[in-house]
Design a protein around this motif. Sequence first.
Motif, PDB file in Angstrom:
ATOM      1  N   ILE A  90       0.873  -1.176   0.000  1.00 51.31           N
ATOM      2  CA  ILE A  90       0.000   0.000   0.000  1.00 51.31           C
ATOM      3  C   ILE A  90       0.914   1.232   0.000  1.00 51.31           C
ATOM      4  O   ILE A  90       1.780   1.366   0.878  1.00 51.31           O
ATOM      5  CB  ILE A  90      -0.913   0.033   1.236  1.00 51.31           C
ATOM      6  CG1 ILE A  90      -1.710  -1.273   1.343  1.00 51.31           C
ATOM      7  CG2 ILE A  90      -1.841   1.239   1.173  1.00 51.31           C
ATOM      8  CD1 ILE A  90      -2.650  -1.517   0.192  1.00 51.31           C
ATOM      9  N   PHE A  91       0.741   2.112  -0.984  1.00 53.83           N
ATOM     10  CA  PHE A  91       1.694   3.200  -1.171  1.00 53.83           C
ATOM     11  C   PHE A  91       0.979   4.555  -1.231  1.00 53.83           C
ATOM     12  O   PHE A  91      -0.095   4.687  -1.822  1.00 53.83           O
ATOM     13  CB  PHE A  91       2.491   2.996  -2.464  1.00 53.83           C
ATOM     14  CG  PHE A  91       3.217   1.678  -2.511  1.00 53.83           C
ATOM     15  CD1 PHE A  91       4.417   1.503  -1.856  1.00 53.83           C
ATOM     16  CD2 PHE A  91       2.669   0.602  -3.213  1.00 53.83           C
ATOM     17  CE1 PHE A  91       5.079   0.292  -1.892  1.00 53.83           C
ATOM     18  CE2 PHE A  91       3.326  -0.615  -3.261  1.00 53.83           C
ATOM     19  CZ  PHE A  91       4.540  -0.770  -2.591  1.00 53.83           C
ATOM     20  N   GLU A 148      -2.798  -5.129  -4.235  1.00 51.03           N
ATOM     21  CA  GLU A 148      -2.961  -5.651  -2.876  1.00 51.03           C
ATOM     22  C   GLU A 148      -4.362  -5.381  -2.349  1.00 51.03           C
ATOM     23  O   GLU A 148      -4.981  -6.241  -1.705  1.00 51.03           O
ATOM     24  CB  GLU A 148      -1.916  -5.044  -1.939  1.00 51.03           C
ATOM     25  CG  GLU A 148      -2.043  -5.529  -0.516  1.00 51.03           C
ATOM     26  CD  GLU A 148      -0.706  -5.854   0.115  1.00 51.03           C
ATOM     27  OE1 GLU A 148      -0.711  -6.306   1.265  1.00 51.03           O
ATOM     28  OE2 GLU A 148       0.336  -5.685  -0.532  1.00 51.03           O
ATOM     29  N   LEU A 149      -4.876  -4.208  -2.629  1.00 49.12           N
ATOM     30  CA  LEU A 149      -6.231  -3.884  -2.157  1.00 49.12           C
ATOM     31  C   LEU A 149      -7.266  -4.802  -2.793  1.00 49.12           C
ATOM     32  O   LEU A 149      -8.233  -5.213  -2.136  1.00 49.12           O
ATOM     33  CB  LEU A 149      -6.541  -2.425  -2.456  1.00 49.12           C
ATOM     34  CG  LEU A 149      -5.768  -1.404  -1.607  1.00 49.12           C
ATOM     35  CD1 LEU A 149      -5.988   0.003  -2.126  1.00 49.12           C
ATOM     36  CD2 LEU A 149      -6.192  -1.513  -0.135  1.00 49.12           C
ATOM     37  N   LEU A 199     -12.041 -10.593   1.779  1.00 48.79           N
ATOM     38  CA  LEU A 199     -13.194 -10.202   2.596  1.00 48.79           C
ATOM     39  C   LEU A 199     -14.505 -10.645   1.961  1.00 48.79           C
ATOM     40  O   LEU A 199     -15.467 -10.984   2.663  1.00 48.79           O
ATOM     41  CB  LEU A 199     -13.178  -8.693   2.810  1.00 48.79           C
ATOM     42  CG  LEU A 199     -11.974  -8.161   3.609  1.00 48.79           C
ATOM     43  CD1 LEU A 199     -11.999  -6.637   3.685  1.00 48.79           C
ATOM     44  CD2 LEU A 199     -11.948  -8.769   5.011  1.00 48.79           C
ATOM     45  N   ALA A 200     -14.556 -10.654   0.631  1.00 43.84           N
ATOM     46  CA  ALA A 200     -15.766 -11.128  -0.054  1.00 43.84           C
ATOM     47  C   ALA A 200     -15.960 -12.620   0.162  1.00 43.84           C
ATOM     48  O   ALA A 200     -17.092 -13.105   0.273  1.00 43.84           O
ATOM     49  CB  ALA A 200     -15.661 -10.803  -1.547  1.00 43.84           C
ATOM     50  N   GLN A 201     -14.849 -13.366   0.209  1.00 42.87           N
ATOM     51  CA  GLN A 201     -14.933 -14.820   0.429  1.00 42.87           C
ATOM     52  C   GLN A 201     -15.228 -15.164   1.885  1.00 42.87           C
ATOM     53  O   GLN A 201     -15.630 -16.289   2.186  1.00 42.87           O
ATOM     54  CB  GLN A 201     -13.617 -15.474  -0.012  1.00 42.87           C
ATOM     55  CG  GLN A 201     -13.378 -15.414  -1.521  1.00 42.87           C
ATOM     56  CD  GLN A 201     -11.982 -15.885  -1.905  1.00 42.87           C
ATOM     57  OE1 GLN A 201     -11.069 -15.918  -1.072  1.00 42.87           O
ATOM     58  NE2 GLN A 201     -11.819 -16.249  -3.167  1.00 42.87           N
ATOM     59  N   VAL A 227      -7.881   3.542   2.485  1.00 40.88           N
ATOM     60  CA  VAL A 227      -7.929   2.097   2.241  1.00 40.88           C
ATOM     61  C   VAL A 227      -9.350   1.580   2.428  1.00 40.88           C
ATOM     62  O   VAL A 227      -9.882   0.816   1.600  1.00 40.88           O
ATOM     63  CB  VAL A 227      -6.947   1.355   3.176  1.00 40.88           C
ATOM     64  CG1 VAL A 227      -7.143  -0.148   3.071  1.00 40.88           C
ATOM     65  CG2 VAL A 227      -5.509   1.740   2.828  1.00 40.88           C
ATOM     66  N   ALA A 228      -9.993   1.994   3.517  1.00 42.88           N
ATOM     67  CA  ALA A 228     -11.364   1.541   3.780  1.00 42.88           C
ATOM     68  C   ALA A 228     -12.318   1.994   2.679  1.00 42.88           C
ATOM     69  O   ALA A 228     -13.184   1.220   2.230  1.00 42.88           O
ATOM     70  CB  ALA A 228     -11.823   2.067   5.134  1.00 42.88           C
TER      71      ALA A 228
END
Length: 626
Positions: A523-524, A539-540, A547-549, A581-582
């Motif tokens: 994350i940059f 990466e995101l 999270l979907a899985q 990020v969120a």
Amino acid sequence: MIRYFTVLLLTLSFNISAQVPNPKAKEFYDKALKNISERKSVDAIENLQKAIEKDSTFADPYFKLGQINEAARNQENAIKFYKKAIELRPNDPLLTQGYTYIGTRLIKAGEYAKAKEYLSFSVRNVPQNSPVMKQLTRQLEQCKFGEEAKSAAMPFKAAEMGSTINFKNKQYFPVLTADNETLIFTARSDDGDENLYISQLTNSTWSAPKSISEKINTTANEGTCSISADGRTLVFTSCDGKNSLGSCDLYISKKVGEEWTTPENLGGSVNTPFWEAQPSLSNDGRVLYFSSDRQGGYGRKDLWVSELKENNTWTKAINLGDVINTANDEISPFVHANGHTLFFASDGHLGMGGLDLFMTESKIGIYSKPENLGFPINTHEDQVALFISADGSKGYYSSDVKPDIKLFQFDIPAKLSEKFKRASYVKGTVKDANNNQNLSAEIELVDLKTNKIIEKTTSDAVTGQYTAVLPNGSQYGLFINKKDYFFKSLTFNFSEKTEADGKSIDILLDPIKKDVKTVLNNIFFDSGKAELRPESFTELDKLQLLLAQNPSLQVEISGHTDDVGKDAENQALSEKRAFSVADYLIKKGVNPQNIKVKGYGKTKPLVPNTSEENRQINRRIEMSIL
């Protein structure tokens, strides 16, 4: 072309004499011509020799003996008789075949200046736009190239790899793993049987070669192999193998733990009833280059490529095209560990005579014009194959050392090394973070500048070992994924890297459960800013998929800074970055109720803020499972 020239002049030069020979010599010469028309070569030679005995200044029988010996492939005698005819009647256009033959052999001996003298005479005395003229013009280009290459010679000193490796009379086609610690090559027994042998480098010493596997080496011939970067995918050639489609075919075997699987024919997408051999695998074993004389190419032997699909089948092999392939032979492809530099041998591109080694660069599937590697890597002799280590420091090849064939190594000259990018590697073991059990996990290397996967492999199911190769010139994310585990990521910025090295990094994967915390290494943000840079998206996206899985997971996204600057500013920046990020995850469909956002500023350093390297570690985004 030269054979055509020979036939042409044989039909035109039965009576080339411009002198008045001894009558008896002429009588024997005429008998010889009749013998030749009747295909009585022994009688013809005898009458030609008698003609010379009667008149040693009679050029015609010498020339005819040159032609006969040329047809019989007796080079020494052909040159001797042609030279005598030319000496007796210099500058005679009717002796052009002799000039051409001698000039061609001088190229093969590396005597370019002398060859040019003979071939220049031939050029003046053959029809324009004829096949022979095209051949002669090319040979003169080779003379010029050879002279210029020699004048620009690179420092070069090759050394035999020693009696431990050169343990048989003939060994050839060496390949190495990315860490330069495993050597595999072909060796031939005195009875002609070819097998694959393996040697390990320990404390700078190669171990005694041993048969790679009883499952691979059989009474059939196995050889000319390629190995993936991690040493666990092997493709090799067998000309008498089981389930062969005809001639020589390519076979594949996988290493699991310390055992190799039973080889399988690569099938009709790769193999044909024609000759397929000399494979070269990409780092991850998913792209295969090879040479074949199958129909549909540009010449005798061409280079072809096939790729492994997601369903574990190979695509229909395609020809690499006429930038690389010519009307002659292209053989022994070798794709360097950097993934885009292809080396190969050819007698169709301009070189020093015979087979020379060339390199080409591939960009988005388009190859650059092949470049000759130069002298003395190339010489007037045939150069058949070359392997260059991933770090670009060493070259390996085989060479005739009459009566043997031995393996050699050399330091890559700086002039050549600067023409292609080197590659580093990272290797280690993937384990369960709780019980230390070895894991088979998916390894993906992503170019973060393009968000494209450039390598995809797995860690060994038994040992957990993995290897990934990172070419210089870009920024990479290495992702380690396994079902029911939280993925790990490593970041490597090799955008400005010029040298190559190796790293050992073991990977501990955490099972997905509460209280697991991990750093999102790819994350940059720009300095002092909270906007996500595009290199972060790979990466995101992986995090969003995880999270979907697992839709019931509750996670905290936290931002952290180093100790430089005011506390309040660091606190605010860490919160803004965590919210960025969120927001990305929520826009991708993650339930906002499942995400908690927190900024910690400088309050939770991973390491002391005592150096710039440590501060960089502390500037991070973390995810915790609640």
